[in-house]
Design an enzyme around this catalytic site. Sequence first.
Site, PDB file in Angstrom:
ATOM      1  N   LEU A  24       4.212   5.058  -5.080  1.00 16.47           N
ATOM      2  CA  LEU A  24       4.008   5.232  -6.516  1.00 16.47           C
ATOM      3  C   LEU A  24       4.936   6.268  -7.144  1.00 16.47           C
ATOM      4  O   LEU A  24       5.098   6.284  -8.366  1.00 16.47           O
ATOM      5  CB  LEU A  24       2.544   5.600  -6.794  1.00 16.47           C
ATOM      6  CG  LEU A  24       1.510   4.591  -6.258  1.00 16.47           C
ATOM      7  CD1 LEU A  24       0.102   5.041  -6.608  1.00 16.47           C
ATOM      8  CD2 LEU A  24       1.783   3.190  -6.784  1.00 16.47           C
ATOM      9  N   SER A  58       2.308   6.273  -1.242  1.00 12.05           N
ATOM     10  CA  SER A  58       3.619   6.931  -1.219  1.00 12.05           C
ATOM     11  C   SER A  58       4.660   6.159  -2.019  1.00 12.05           C
ATOM     12  O   SER A  58       5.720   6.698  -2.358  1.00 12.05           O
ATOM     13  CB  SER A  58       4.098   7.101   0.222  1.00 12.05           C
ATOM     14  OG  SER A  58       4.360   5.848   0.823  1.00 12.05           O
ATOM     15  N   GLY A  72      11.293   0.071  -4.783  1.00  7.20           N
ATOM     16  CA  GLY A  72      11.985   1.049  -5.616  1.00  7.20           C
ATOM     17  C   GLY A  72      13.047   0.440  -6.504  1.00  7.20           C
ATOM     18  O   GLY A  72      13.098   0.708  -7.710  1.00  7.20           O
ATOM     19  N   LYS A  90       2.343  -6.389  -2.726  1.00  5.87           N
ATOM     20  CA  LYS A  90       3.240  -5.984  -3.814  1.00  5.87           C
ATOM     21  C   LYS A  90       3.534  -7.125  -4.778  1.00  5.87           C
ATOM     22  O   LYS A  90       3.659  -6.903  -5.996  1.00  5.87           O
ATOM     23  CB  LYS A  90       4.538  -5.414  -3.242  1.00  5.87           C
ATOM     24  CG  LYS A  90       4.385  -4.025  -2.670  1.00  5.87           C
ATOM     25  CD  LYS A  90       5.719  -3.451  -2.226  1.00  5.87           C
ATOM     26  CE  LYS A  90       5.544  -2.032  -1.682  1.00  5.87           C
ATOM     27  NZ  LYS A  90       6.817  -1.466  -1.191  1.00  5.87           N
ATOM     28  N   CYS A 137      32.455  -6.787   3.753  1.00  6.37           N
ATOM     29  CA  CYS A 137      33.694  -6.058   3.453  1.00  6.37           C
ATOM     30  C   CYS A 137      33.384  -4.569   3.306  1.00  6.37           C
ATOM     31  O   CYS A 137      34.225  -3.716   3.583  1.00  6.37           O
ATOM     32  CB  CYS A 137      34.328  -6.575   2.172  1.00  6.37           C
ATOM     33  SG  CYS A 137      34.984  -8.252   2.266  1.00  6.37           S
ATOM     34  N   CYS A 188      14.285   5.358   3.256  1.00  8.89           N
ATOM     35  CA  CYS A 188      13.650   6.345   2.376  1.00  8.89           C
ATOM     36  C   CYS A 188      12.496   7.062   3.066  1.00  8.89           C
ATOM     37  O   CYS A 188      12.261   8.250   2.824  1.00  8.89           O
ATOM     38  CB  CYS A 188      13.153   5.660   1.103  1.00  8.89           C
ATOM     39  SG  CYS A 188      14.460   5.046   0.034  1.00  8.89           S
ATOM     40  N   ASN A 243      16.848  -2.616   4.256  1.00 10.74           N
ATOM     41  CA  ASN A 243      17.238  -2.686   5.665  1.00 10.74           C
ATOM     42  C   ASN A 243      18.466  -3.580   5.833  1.00 10.74           C
ATOM     43  O   ASN A 243      18.699  -4.504   5.037  1.00 10.74           O
ATOM     44  CB  ASN A 243      16.073  -3.198   6.518  1.00 10.74           C
ATOM     45  CG  ASN A 243      15.663  -4.604   6.153  1.00 10.74           C
ATOM     46  OD1 ASN A 243      16.244  -5.581   6.627  1.00 10.74           O
ATOM     47  ND2 ASN A 243      14.662  -4.736   5.268  1.00 10.74           N
ATOM     48  N   ASP A 251       8.700 -10.527  -1.188  1.00  8.80           N
ATOM     49  CA  ASP A 251       8.325  -9.251  -0.573  1.00  8.80           C
ATOM     50  C   ASP A 251       7.056  -9.477   0.243  1.00  8.80           C
ATOM     51  O   ASP A 251       6.123 -10.130  -0.234  1.00  8.80           O
ATOM     52  CB  ASP A 251       8.082  -8.191  -1.653  1.00  8.80           C
ATOM     53  CG  ASP A 251       8.063  -6.769  -1.096  1.00  8.80           C
ATOM     54  OD1 ASP A 251       7.300  -6.526  -0.135  1.00  8.80           O
ATOM     55  OD2 ASP A 251       8.795  -5.919  -1.614  1.00  8.80           O
ATOM     56  N   ARG A 271       8.017   6.188  -7.087  1.00  6.12           N
ATOM     57  CA  ARG A 271       9.247   5.539  -7.544  1.00  6.12           C
ATOM     58  C   ARG A 271       9.076   4.048  -7.867  1.00  6.12           C
ATOM     59  O   ARG A 271       9.881   3.480  -8.596  1.00  6.12           O
ATOM     60  CB  ARG A 271      10.358   5.695  -6.492  1.00  6.12           C
ATOM     61  CG  ARG A 271      10.029   5.015  -5.174  1.00  6.12           C
ATOM     62  CD  ARG A 271      10.859   5.515  -4.000  1.00  6.12           C
ATOM     63  NE  ARG A 271      10.466   4.848  -2.755  1.00  6.12           N
ATOM     64  CZ  ARG A 271       9.399   5.180  -2.042  1.00  6.12           C
ATOM     65  NH1 ARG A 271       8.612   6.157  -2.445  1.00  6.12           N
ATOM     66  NH2 ARG A 271       9.115   4.536  -0.930  1.00  6.12           N
TER      67      ARG A 271
END
Length: 375
Positions: free
Chosen positions: A177, A175, A147, A192, A282, A296, A237, A168, A179
């Site tokens: 597609l 699912s 995304g 990907k 921080c 998501c 993550n 990646d 975004r």
Amino acid sequence: MIHDLDEIVPGDAAARQARGALLIDVREDDERAGGMPAGAIGIPLGAVAERIAEVEADRGREILAICASGKRSLRAVHALRDLGYTNLASVAGGFLRWNAEGLPLAEGGLGADALERYSRHLLLPEVGVAGQGRLARARVAQIGAGGLGSPAAFYLAAAGIGRLTLIDDDVVDKSNLQRQILHADERVGMAKIASARIALAALNPAVDLRTHGARLSAANVEELIRDHDVVIDGADNFPTRYLLSAACRQLKIPLVYGAVHRFTGQVSVFDARDAQSPCYRCLFPEPPAAEDAPNCAEAGVLGVLPGTIGLMQATEAIKLVLGIGVPLVGRLLCYDALAATFRELRLPRDPQCPGCGEHAVFNGYADVAQICAST
């Protein structure tokens, strides 16, 4: 003998140059830095009258003038005529037409494709030829081709980033597609990084695209991001984000952070080269519990939201490469899509931060990974 107001086409100019004519490029120095005709001598229009005798004292030699489009070169011809030079011509269409016709260029320029492709960048004084050259030499590593990574990668490739490394280990799912605009329905099930290569090569084949189908880990994080100028965090993550933060601090590489949740997103820059810059820890000293930070797939996300945040990450990366503007160091920019508002929060470096504080101790990436594994 050529009449002093004659215009000739670039092909004719190249042929006459080959037979001994002198070709002078009367554009400014910064314009010529992006490329000039092979064998041409660069003299800015304003300096032609002063410097031409140093280049050619023979007032009977054939001299051809070229500029960007053919207007300044006509003025150069007038100036040379007033100095007594008699064998003159202006190149119609200028360097733009010279490029378009594929005529020889001097080495070291941007080249015809780049001059046309990045023409809107070249018009910006803050970018120009020198800045476009910096983009062409830049090396950006991006974690994630999903995304956030999709818009970031598209715009970095479009901007002319010289080397773009995508990391990646996932495959395209239907699912995604909604975004993840790097991918397409026909590439569902494809890795990907392979799907991204198809999309980015179609946009800008000049980009050196390097891909790694690996999950970031304590064992490979430094190897994968070393020797890059900027790292973009498109992860989803906490373990990956903590590893990235630690590695970027160790390697002194600026990290462009972005995150989305439902209808909101945030962006910041953690720059270990800056003694005042905070780090990711921080912001999140310890990883939150899983139920407090659903991804998501669990909480949902408005499809256009990662586009907004990923675009801002690409913007920050380009600013860092060019050294322009004010990066989001020490600031967290928060976006609420439903309210259509941006809010900026101060994010100072925390003296007690376990990642970059005064008493922070780095015991290796395995320890960083264990922090997240124990929550």
